[in-house]
Scaffold this motif. Structure first.
Motif, PDB file in Angstrom:
ATOM      1  N   GLU A 101     -15.302  12.046  61.069  1.00 36.78           N
ATOM      2  CA  GLU A 101     -15.019  13.127  61.999  1.00 36.78           C
ATOM      3  C   GLU A 101     -15.062  12.567  63.400  1.00 36.78           C
ATOM      4  OE1 GLU A 101     -17.271  17.037  62.273  1.00 36.78           O
ATOM      5  OE2 GLU A 101     -15.121  17.724  62.040  1.00 36.78           O
ATOM      6  N   PRO A 102     -16.254  11.875  63.815  1.00 33.13           N
ATOM      7  CA  PRO A 102     -16.054  11.302  65.244  1.00 33.13           C
ATOM      8  C   PRO A 102     -14.857  10.717  65.700  1.00 33.13           C
ATOM      9  CG  PRO A 102     -18.180  10.957  64.154  1.00 33.13           C
ATOM     10  CD  PRO A 102     -17.331  11.384  63.081  1.00 33.13           C
ATOM     11  N   ALA A 103     -14.313   9.894  64.545  1.00 36.53           N
ATOM     12  CA  ALA A 103     -13.158   9.183  64.823  1.00 36.53           C
ATOM     13  C   ALA A 103     -11.754   9.930  64.934  1.00 36.53           C
ATOM     14  CB  ALA A 103     -12.876   7.995  63.630  1.00 36.53           C
ATOM     15  N   ARG A 104     -12.067  11.036  64.242  1.00 37.87           N
ATOM     16  CA  ARG A 104     -10.776  12.025  64.205  1.00 37.87           C
ATOM     17  C   ARG A 104     -10.711  12.661  65.689  1.00 37.87           C
ATOM     18  NH1 ARG A 104     -12.315  15.863  59.355  1.00 37.87           N
ATOM     19  NH2 ARG A 104     -13.013  14.261  57.806  1.00 37.87           N
ATOM     20  N   VAL A 105     -11.779  12.875  66.359  1.00 36.07           N
ATOM     21  CA  VAL A 105     -11.686  13.485  67.598  1.00 36.07           C
ATOM     22  C   VAL A 105     -11.242  12.496  68.683  1.00 36.07           C
ATOM     23  CG1 VAL A 105     -12.908  14.860  69.292  1.00 36.07           C
ATOM     24  CG2 VAL A 105     -13.469  15.371  66.918  1.00 36.07           C
ATOM     25  N   TYR A 161     -10.465  22.594  69.158  1.00 42.22           N
ATOM     26  CA  TYR A 161     -11.437  23.162  69.957  1.00 42.22           C
ATOM     27  C   TYR A 161     -11.899  21.994  70.824  1.00 42.22           C
ATOM     28  CZ  TYR A 161     -15.782  25.659  70.434  1.00 42.22           C
ATOM     29  OH  TYR A 161     -16.911  26.125  71.357  1.00 42.22           O
ATOM     30  N   LEU A 162     -12.388  20.794  70.380  1.00 41.00           N
ATOM     31  CA  LEU A 162     -12.953  20.005  71.336  1.00 41.00           C
ATOM     32  C   LEU A 162     -11.843  19.478  72.585  1.00 41.00           C
ATOM     33  CD1 LEU A 162     -14.874  17.975  68.563  1.00 41.00           C
ATOM     34  CD2 LEU A 162     -15.918  19.344  70.350  1.00 41.00           C
ATOM     35  N   VAL A 163     -10.650  19.353  72.080  1.00 47.47           N
ATOM     36  CA  VAL A 163      -9.442  18.954  73.130  1.00 47.47           C
ATOM     37  C   VAL A 163      -9.457  20.091  74.317  1.00 47.47           C
ATOM     38  CG1 VAL A 163      -7.315  18.577  73.450  1.00 47.47           C
ATOM     39  CG2 VAL A 163      -8.177  17.636  71.273  1.00 47.47           C
ATOM     40  N   TYR A 164      -9.474  21.318  73.662  1.00 48.82           N
ATOM     41  CA  TYR A 164      -9.463  22.327  74.747  1.00 48.82           C
ATOM     42  C   TYR A 164     -10.548  22.440  75.663  1.00 48.82           C
ATOM     43  CZ  TYR A 164      -8.867  26.700  77.095  1.00 48.82           C
ATOM     44  OH  TYR A 164      -9.003  27.683  78.210  1.00 48.82           O
ATOM     45  N   ARG A 216      -0.946  24.833  72.831  1.00 53.47           N
ATOM     46  CA  ARG A 216       0.521  24.573  72.333  1.00 53.47           C
ATOM     47  C   ARG A 216       0.235  24.019  70.571  1.00 53.47           C
ATOM     48  NH1 ARG A 216       4.318  21.244  70.871  1.00 53.47           N
ATOM     49  NH2 ARG A 216       3.031  19.532  70.901  1.00 53.47           N
ATOM     50  N   LEU A 217      -0.448  23.047  70.372  1.00 47.98           N
ATOM     51  CA  LEU A 217      -0.767  22.689  69.086  1.00 47.98           C
ATOM     52  C   LEU A 217      -1.450  23.717  68.228  1.00 47.98           C
ATOM     53  CD1 LEU A 217      -1.868  19.053  69.899  1.00 47.98           C
ATOM     54  CD2 LEU A 217       0.124  19.528  68.563  1.00 47.98           C
ATOM     55  N   THR A 218      -2.450  24.376  68.738  1.00 49.55           N
ATOM     56  CA  THR A 218      -2.877  25.691  68.011  1.00 49.55           C
ATOM     57  C   THR A 218      -1.919  26.453  67.695  1.00 49.55           C
ATOM     58  OG1 THR A 218      -4.814  25.303  69.188  1.00 49.55           O
ATOM     59  CG2 THR A 218      -4.920  27.153  68.037  1.00 49.55           C
ATOM     60  N   ARG A 219      -1.070  26.955  68.487  1.00 48.84           N
ATOM     61  CA  ARG A 219       0.027  27.992  68.169  1.00 48.84           C
ATOM     62  C   ARG A 219       0.840  27.322  66.906  1.00 48.84           C
ATOM     63  NH1 ARG A 219       0.755  32.006  71.804  1.00 48.84           N
ATOM     64  NH2 ARG A 219       0.195  31.692  73.874  1.00 48.84           N
ATOM     65  N   GLU A 229      -9.273  32.434  61.332  1.00 47.68           N
ATOM     66  CA  GLU A 229     -10.084  31.597  62.157  1.00 47.68           C
ATOM     67  C   GLU A 229      -9.060  30.940  63.082  1.00 47.68           C
ATOM     68  OE1 GLU A 229     -13.272  32.389  62.835  1.00 47.68           O
ATOM     69  OE2 GLU A 229     -13.628  30.320  62.602  1.00 47.68           O
ATOM     70  N   VAL A 230      -7.801  30.637  62.475  1.00 43.97           N
ATOM     71  CA  VAL A 230      -6.842  30.223  63.373  1.00 43.97           C
ATOM     72  C   VAL A 230      -6.467  31.132  64.590  1.00 43.97           C
ATOM     73  CG1 VAL A 230      -4.514  29.296  63.384  1.00 43.97           C
ATOM     74  CG2 VAL A 230      -5.610  28.936  61.502  1.00 43.97           C
ATOM     75  N   ASP A 231      -6.164  32.238  64.300  1.00 41.65           N
ATOM     76  CA  ASP A 231      -6.185  33.273  65.360  1.00 41.65           C
ATOM     77  C   ASP A 231      -7.062  33.251  66.258  1.00 41.65           C
ATOM     78  OD1 ASP A 231      -4.061  33.981  63.906  1.00 41.65           O
ATOM     79  OD2 ASP A 231      -4.018  36.061  63.689  1.00 41.65           O
ATOM     80  N   GLY A 232      -8.436  33.370  65.452  1.00 45.82           N
ATOM     81  CA  GLY A 232      -9.690  33.654  66.400  1.00 45.82           C
ATOM     82  C   GLY A 232      -9.841  32.356  67.396  1.00 45.82           C
ATOM     83  N   LEU A 233      -9.252  30.856  66.924  1.00 48.19           N
ATOM     84  CA  LEU A 233      -9.221  29.910  67.888  1.00 48.19           C
ATOM     85  C   LEU A 233      -8.532  30.223  69.112  1.00 48.19           C
ATOM     86  CD1 LEU A 233     -10.464  27.105  68.893  1.00 48.19           C
ATOM     87  CD2 LEU A 233      -8.810  26.182  67.180  1.00 48.19           C
ATOM     88  N   LEU A 234      -7.116  30.456  68.737  1.00 49.95           N
ATOM     89  CA  LEU A 234      -6.048  30.836  69.668  1.00 49.95           C
ATOM     90  C   LEU A 234      -6.417  31.880  70.645  1.00 49.95           C
ATOM     91  CD1 LEU A 234      -3.381  30.128  70.709  1.00 49.95           C
ATOM     92  CD2 LEU A 234      -2.441  31.940  69.078  1.00 49.95           C
ATOM     93  N   ALA A 235      -7.062  32.986  70.088  1.00 42.94           N
ATOM     94  CA  ALA A 235      -7.567  33.865  71.126  1.00 42.94           C
ATOM     95  C   ALA A 235      -8.861  33.516  71.927  1.00 42.94           C
ATOM     96  CB  ALA A 235      -8.090  35.096  70.199  1.00 42.94           C
ATOM     97  N   LEU A 236      -9.510  32.726  71.421  1.00 46.83           N
ATOM     98  CA  LEU A 236     -10.570  32.124  72.190  1.00 46.83           C
ATOM     99  C   LEU A 236     -10.084  31.175  73.314  1.00 46.83           C
ATOM    100  CD1 LEU A 236     -13.622  31.211  72.828  1.00 46.83           C
ATOM    101  CD2 LEU A 236     -13.388  29.818  70.940  1.00 46.83           C
TER     102      LEU A 236
END
Lengths: 418, 117
Positions: A120-124, A188-191, A214-217, A231-238
């Motif tokens: 996971e740390p490598a992914r981010v 989320y971390l990128v945002y 843009r990517l979340t959309r 949760e996708v809508d939740g993240l976008l709304a956040l």
């Protein structure tokens, strides 16, 4: 063409990095080659653009130049005969236009970067490097690890993608279901990095924040095939509700403006409407998750026309829900801010003092604010100093410094007759 | 196509399954092997005899040595493996999931080095 300073050129380059590198990776199927070629194109751009001006389509120019450089590399390395033949068939220099989510190069790339075979740390880190165009030093700084460690992590991940042949392709429905959670975590971390930069050079990174949205959309649109998890809508709304406050978040002098002091008339009403609609839809679906709850908290904040009208009881109740799903000290810290409004700073301080997030600037800043409200000015001053020492962000530092100033000097307070 | 080795890792503490369980496992692995072959992905594979049957040879010094037992003192050892051809890691992982379910053990997926192919 307009002539620009080297800093402005660097900004253009950074904003275009993800799009260009994703297109090159699609063409050549080789991350290292794409990055090396783009690196060479950037060197040329940084030499020429400050004098000649930035070309009308900087992404197109970078793509064309990097493409030629990549072909030069392949010609020099005879071993890669096969790849050269493939690439030679793709010598069109047209700029890849964004044609929708499924053929989006950057969307493919994020599913490669977020592959479950990578740690996971490598992914981010890879996503921030390839899609965000952040330097290794900036990423290392964001994760509080030495630069050499981060460089090794990224190099190892890229080597694994190449050697184990982690594919670079449009994910199918099964992949999406399996990898969605990991992709959302990375977005989320990128945002967050875009919302409040961890570097000393920028208060925020709007290009990153907008790219994350843009990517979340795009992820939301391709996940509709698996019933678009809430949760996708939740993240976008956040993201949208945080982004809506952006025009009021940073003062003219570059200092951060906290939520209670923001000019709420400057918030983006369209983003708030869109975010609130998503939150209402999430509530209707009644399958709460961490992003949805955080979005609901933002919705309560953005519902209040004035900070004094904030429904703190509702916010505390939502943090209670979040604590059940994510019992972390950071959630507990945010909950304590609501507790301070409901039960007073004394109660909140007892909670905050128990958390000991000593490497985390917001912990020190929250403590400092509570101590200030309790009239413990010397303790507050020390806490502000500790907060300033734990953040590189210039806007955060300016805000913390002004708060500390407003306490007055230790001697002047003692000498004051007022 | 890339060659991947799918290794089934055992430990010295593993209990020997009953004959019935073994027969059942041989049958499911056999069906999985047939499926690999039909798909054109099979290169080679098989289960290994117990670790006690291994012998280590070392010819890196002046004189080759032959020693009874495995090279490593580790508690984990290779119990069996498949070598398959797959387009990419996602395909290899998909086969590995089926293989793991068939043999009843965790499977490690590792690509062969480009230079050796």
């Amino acid at each position: 063409m307009t002539a620009l300073g080297a800093d402005a050129v660097a900004d253009v380059v950074r904003a275009e990095y993800g799009r260009v590198v994703a297109g090159l990776i699609r063409r050549f199927g080789d991350i290292q080659l794409a990055e090396d070629a783009l690196g060479e194109a950037l060197v040329i751009a940084l030499e020429r653009w400050p004098q000649d001006g930035v070309p009308p389509n900087p992404a197109g120019w970078l793509t064309t130049t990097a493409h030629r450089k990549a072909l030069d590399h392949l010609r020099r390395e005879k071993v890669r005969d096969e790849k050269y033949a493939e690439a030679a068939m793709l010598t069109d220099d047209t700029i890849p236009e964004p044609t929708g989510p499924v053929t989006d190069d950057r969307l493919r790339l994020i599913f490669t970067c977020c592959h479950p075979a990578l740690a996971e740390p490598a992914r981010v880190a890879l996503t921030l490097r390839l899609l965000g165009g952040l330097t290794v030093a900036e990423i290392a700084n964001a994760f509080l690890v030495p630069e050499t460690t981060m460089a090794q992590r990224i190099t190892r991940a890229k080597a694994k993608i190449a050697k184990a042949r982690i594919p670079y392709r449009i994910p199918d429905q099964a992949d999406i279901a399996e990898r969605l959670e990991g992709v959302l975590a990375v977005l989320y971390l990128v945002y967050n990095e875009g919302y409040l930069s961890s570097s000393a050079d920028n208060a925020d990174r709007q290009d990153l924040a907008e790219e994350a949205i843009r990517l979340t959309r795009a992820v939301r649109s391709i996940s509709s095939g698996i019933g678009s998890p809430p949760e996708v809508d939740g993240l976008l709304a956040l993201m949208l509700l945080s982004q809506a406050r952006r025009p009021a978040r940073i003062a003219a002098g570059g200092s951060l403006v906290t939520l209670d002091e923001q000019d709420r008339t400057r918030w983006d009403a369209d983003l708030i409407d869109e975010g609130h609609a998503l939150v209402r839809e999430c509530l209707r679906r009644n399958a709460p998750g961490p992003y949805q709850i955080q979005a609901a908290i933002q919705a309560v904040h953005t519902d209040a026309l004035d900070a004094s009208l904030t429904d703190w009881a509702q916010i505390a109740a939502l943090y209670d829900q979040l604590m059940v799903l994510q019992p972390t000290p950071i959630v507990a810290l945010n909950r304590a801010v609501a507790v301070a409004e409901l039960d007073g700073p004394h109660v909140a301080l007892a909670v905050v003092d128990g958390l000991k997030l000593t490497a985390y600037a917001p912990w020190h800043a929250t403590r400092a604010d509570l101590l200030r409200r309790l009239g413990r000015e010397d303790d507050a001053r020390r806490a502000y100093a500790a907060a300033i020492a734990t953040t590189e962000n210039p806007a955060e530092r300016a805000w913390l410094a002004s708060r500390r100033e407003s306490l007055g000097g230790p001697t002047s307070r003692r000498g004051s007759r007022a | 196509m890339t060659k991947y080795m799918l290794s089934v890792v055992g430990t010295v503490d593993d209990e020997m399954p009953s004959d019935e369980v073994m027969q059942e496992m041989y049958a499911t692995v056999g069906r999985f092997n047939d499926k690999l072959t039909e798909a054109g992905k099979w290169v080679f594979g098989g289960g290994l005899a117990p670790i006690e049957s291994s012998t280590t040879v070392d010819a890196t010094g002046d004189k080759p040595t032959v020693t009874d037992g495995p090279f490593s003192e580790a508690k984990e050892f290779l119990g069996g493996f498949w070598i398959i051809e797959a387009a990419d890691l996602d395909e290899a992982l998909q086969w590995a999931k089926e293989g793991s379910a068939a043999c009843g053990g965790a499977v490690e997926v590792r690509p062969f080095d480009d230079a050796s192919q």
